[in-house]
Design a protein around this motif. Structure first.
Motif, short mmCIF file in Angstrom:
data_model
loop_
_atom_site.label_atom_id
_atom_site.label_comp_id
_atom_site.label_asym_id
_atom_site.label_seq_id
_atom_site.Cartn_x
_atom_site.Cartn_y
_atom_site.Cartn_z
N ALA A 36 25.60 48.22 43.02
CA ALA A 36 25.32 46.82 43.35
C ALA A 36 23.97 46.41 42.78
CB ALA A 36 25.33 46.62 44.86
N ASP A 37 23.92 45.24 42.15
CA ASP A 37 22.65 44.77 41.61
C ASP A 37 21.92 43.90 42.63
OD1 ASP A 37 23.80 42.25 41.53
OD2 ASP A 37 23.81 42.08 39.35
N SER A 38 20.83 43.28 42.22
CA SER A 38 19.99 42.51 43.15
C SER A 38 20.66 41.25 43.66
CB SER A 38 18.67 42.14 42.47
OG SER A 38 18.90 41.25 41.40
N MET A 39 21.72 40.82 43.00
CA MET A 39 22.47 39.64 43.43
C MET A 39 23.80 40.03 44.06
SD MET A 39 21.65 36.97 40.28
CE MET A 39 22.30 35.55 41.18
N ASP A 40 23.92 41.30 44.41
CA ASP A 40 25.11 41.84 45.09
C ASP A 40 26.37 41.83 44.23
OD1 ASP A 40 23.77 42.52 47.45
OD2 ASP A 40 23.98 40.48 48.23
N HIS A 41 26.21 41.80 42.91
CA HIS A 41 27.36 42.00 42.04
C HIS A 41 27.72 43.48 42.08
CE1 HIS A 41 25.31 38.52 39.84
NE2 HIS A 41 26.44 38.01 40.30
N PRO A 92 15.97 44.82 16.09
CA PRO A 92 15.92 43.37 15.89
C PRO A 92 15.52 42.63 17.17
CG PRO A 92 18.20 44.11 16.07
CD PRO A 92 17.35 45.35 16.00
N THR A 93 14.99 41.44 17.00
CA THR A 93 14.60 40.63 18.15
C THR A 93 15.77 39.78 18.63
OG1 THR A 93 13.81 38.85 16.70
CG2 THR A 93 12.20 40.48 17.41
N ILE A 94 15.66 39.36 19.88
CA ILE A 94 16.62 38.42 20.45
C ILE A 94 15.81 37.39 21.22
CG2 ILE A 94 16.96 39.69 22.62
CD1 ILE A 94 19.94 38.87 22.43
N ASN A 95 16.20 36.14 21.18
CA ASN A 95 15.43 35.11 21.87
C ASN A 95 15.47 35.34 23.38
OD1 ASN A 95 13.79 32.84 21.10
ND2 ASN A 95 15.15 31.58 22.33
N TYR A 96 14.40 34.94 24.05
CA TYR A 96 14.23 35.22 25.48
C TYR A 96 15.37 34.68 26.35
CZ TYR A 96 13.00 30.34 26.16
OH TYR A 96 13.05 28.96 26.23
N ASP A 97 16.06 33.61 25.89
CA ASP A 97 17.12 33.02 26.70
C ASP A 97 18.49 33.67 26.47
OD1 ASP A 97 17.33 32.06 24.14
OD2 ASP A 97 17.70 29.99 24.71
N SER A 117 17.47 33.51 37.44
CA SER A 117 17.71 32.22 36.80
C SER A 117 18.44 32.35 35.47
CB SER A 117 16.38 31.47 36.60
OG SER A 117 15.54 32.18 35.70
N ALA A 118 18.33 33.53 34.84
CA ALA A 118 18.95 33.73 33.53
C ALA A 118 20.47 33.82 33.59
CB ALA A 118 18.39 35.00 32.88
N VAL A 119 21.01 34.01 34.79
CA VAL A 119 22.47 34.15 34.91
C VAL A 119 23.10 33.05 35.76
CG1 VAL A 119 22.45 36.64 34.52
CG2 VAL A 119 22.21 35.76 36.85
N GLN A 120 22.35 32.01 36.04
CA GLN A 120 22.89 30.90 36.83
C GLN A 120 23.76 29.99 35.98
OE1 GLN A 120 19.39 29.13 38.65
NE2 GLN A 120 19.24 30.74 40.20
N GLY A 121 24.49 29.12 36.67
CA GLY A 121 25.34 28.16 35.97
C GLY A 121 26.51 28.79 35.24
N GLY A 122 27.05 29.86 35.80
CA GLY A 122 28.21 30.50 35.18
C GLY A 122 27.87 31.48 34.07
N LYS A 123 26.58 31.67 33.79
CA LYS A 123 26.19 32.56 32.69
C LYS A 123 26.52 34.02 33.00
CE LYS A 123 22.45 29.89 30.57
NZ LYS A 123 21.01 29.90 30.21
N TYR A 124 26.43 34.41 34.28
CA TYR A 124 26.70 35.81 34.61
C TYR A 124 28.10 36.22 34.17
CZ TYR A 124 27.35 40.22 36.98
OH TYR A 124 27.61 41.54 37.22
N ALA A 125 29.08 35.39 34.49
CA ALA A 125 30.47 35.70 34.14
C ALA A 125 30.64 35.82 32.63
CB ALA A 125 31.40 34.63 34.70
N GLN A 126 29.93 34.99 31.88
CA GLN A 126 30.05 35.03 30.42
C GLN A 126 29.42 36.31 29.86
OE1 GLN A 126 29.37 31.17 28.33
NE2 GLN A 126 28.93 30.37 30.37
N ALA A 131 29.78 42.68 28.33
CA ALA A 131 29.44 44.05 28.74
C ALA A 131 29.07 44.02 30.22
CB ALA A 131 28.27 44.59 27.92
N PRO A 132 29.15 45.15 30.91
CA PRO A 132 28.71 45.19 32.31
C PRO A 132 27.30 44.65 32.42
CG PRO A 132 29.77 47.25 31.71
CD PRO A 132 29.64 46.46 30.44
N THR A 133 27.10 43.72 33.35
CA THR A 133 25.81 43.02 33.46
C THR A 133 25.18 43.28 34.82
OG1 THR A 133 26.58 41.31 31.92
CG2 THR A 133 24.68 40.78 33.32
N TYR A 134 23.96 43.77 34.80
CA TYR A 134 23.24 44.18 36.01
C TYR A 134 21.95 43.37 36.11
CZ TYR A 134 21.03 47.37 39.40
OH TYR A 134 20.41 47.91 40.51
#
Length: 307
Positions: A36-41, A92-97, A117-126, A131-134
């Protein structure tokens, strides 16, 4: 060999190949853990991840002997954690967002996210489709040690995480003893100058937490005042206000070497500047960040000053 015998042999070999393939797939499926991650996923993470994205968590990953597949950056890679450059050659670099296209291109088998905040608005599901997202423990009250332990949990390196903390604490204890002996009751402050503007680190974030909480250096009154109402790790401070800064040492992250403020009489009369106890570092230093690697580098910088 008779045709029937040959057929049986081929059939047997084919069966073995199919069986081996099935066993490999079964083994692959078993090589995951559900945590379980910090958001209980409830996240089914690889037992031994090979391609990890951990934007702005690279310090922790490197200390755990994991080289991420991309590294955090701002402005299309023009700004990044340069103090980690020697560990991230050819990464390689990746942008912060974390744009979805860039994440997909990196082909991660685990995505670590350091801010809710980086996974709000449906971003977590995407992200989780890629890949598994924690989501690692985060927030203003979450200490770097807690984050390191949580990253270690996600990548199945909790023993290594404990070893990293033990090693750090030993170095910290030695450094603190040296400071108490050679610079008792000395005060310090950390400033960042960019675009001819000054910012001061608050006492419970980044290098502020290291200086005042870990190393036991005395906290100037101006730092206390600014920290009381701090809404960010680095708070703006006017040149006029800096006249009140009575720090014995100033550690300056100088992103604007030609800043006009350095020529002002007010700046020249700041206590540490006047006493030639101003120590300047460029953007490749670790003073803007946190984590075991960043903090160990800062500790070495402080020890050079108090020797």
């Amino acid at each position: 060999m008779k045709k029937s015998s040959r057929f049986i042999a081929i059939l047997g070999l084919t069966s073995l190949i199919i069986l081996a393939g099935c066993q490999a797939k079964t083994a692959t499926k078993k090589q995951t853990r559900t945590i379980a991650d910090s958001m209980d996923h409830k996240v089914s993470v690889p037992t031994h991840p090979k391609r990890v994205i951990g934007s702005y968590l690279e310090d922790y990953l490197i200390s755990l002997d994991i080289k991420p597949v991309v590294q955090w950056s701002v402005k299309n890679g023009t700004s990044r954690q340069d103090y980690l450059a020697k560990y991230l050659k050819n990464v390689p670099t990746i942008n912060y967002d974390l744009p979805f296209e860039a994440v997909a291109k990196a082909k991660p088998d685990l995505i670590l996210v350091g801010d809710n905040s980086a996974v709000q608005g449906g971003k977590y599901a995407q992200y989780n489709k890629l890949a598994p997202t924690y989501v690692v423990k985060n927030g203003a009250k979450v200490k770097w040690r807690t984050q390191l332990k949580d990253v270690a949990k996600a990548v199945n390196k909790e023993d290594k995480g404990q070893a990293v903390l033990k090693d750090y604490d030993q170095k910290l204890a030695s450094a603190k003893k040296t400071i108490q002996t050679k610079a008792p009751n000395k005060s310090a402050a950390v400033l960042w100058v960019t675009n001819n503007s000054a910012f001061m680190v608050n006492d419970h974030a980044a290098s502020g937490a290291l200086l005042y909480q870990d190393l036991g250096l005395k906290e100037p009154e101006l730092v206390k005042t600014i920290s009381k109402n701090a809404t960010a790790d680095w708070m703006p401070v006017s040149l006029e206000k800096l006249t009140e800064l009575d720090a014995d040492y100033i550690f300056l992250v100088n992103s604007d070497r030609g800043a006009a403020m350095f020529k002002e009489p007010i700046w020249q009369n700041v206590k540490a500047v006047k006493n030639k106890q101003l120590y300047s570092y460029d953007k490749s230093s670790s003073w803007m960040y946190k984590g075991p690697i960043a903090y160990e580098e800062m500790i070495q910088s402080v020890l050079k000053v108090v020797k």
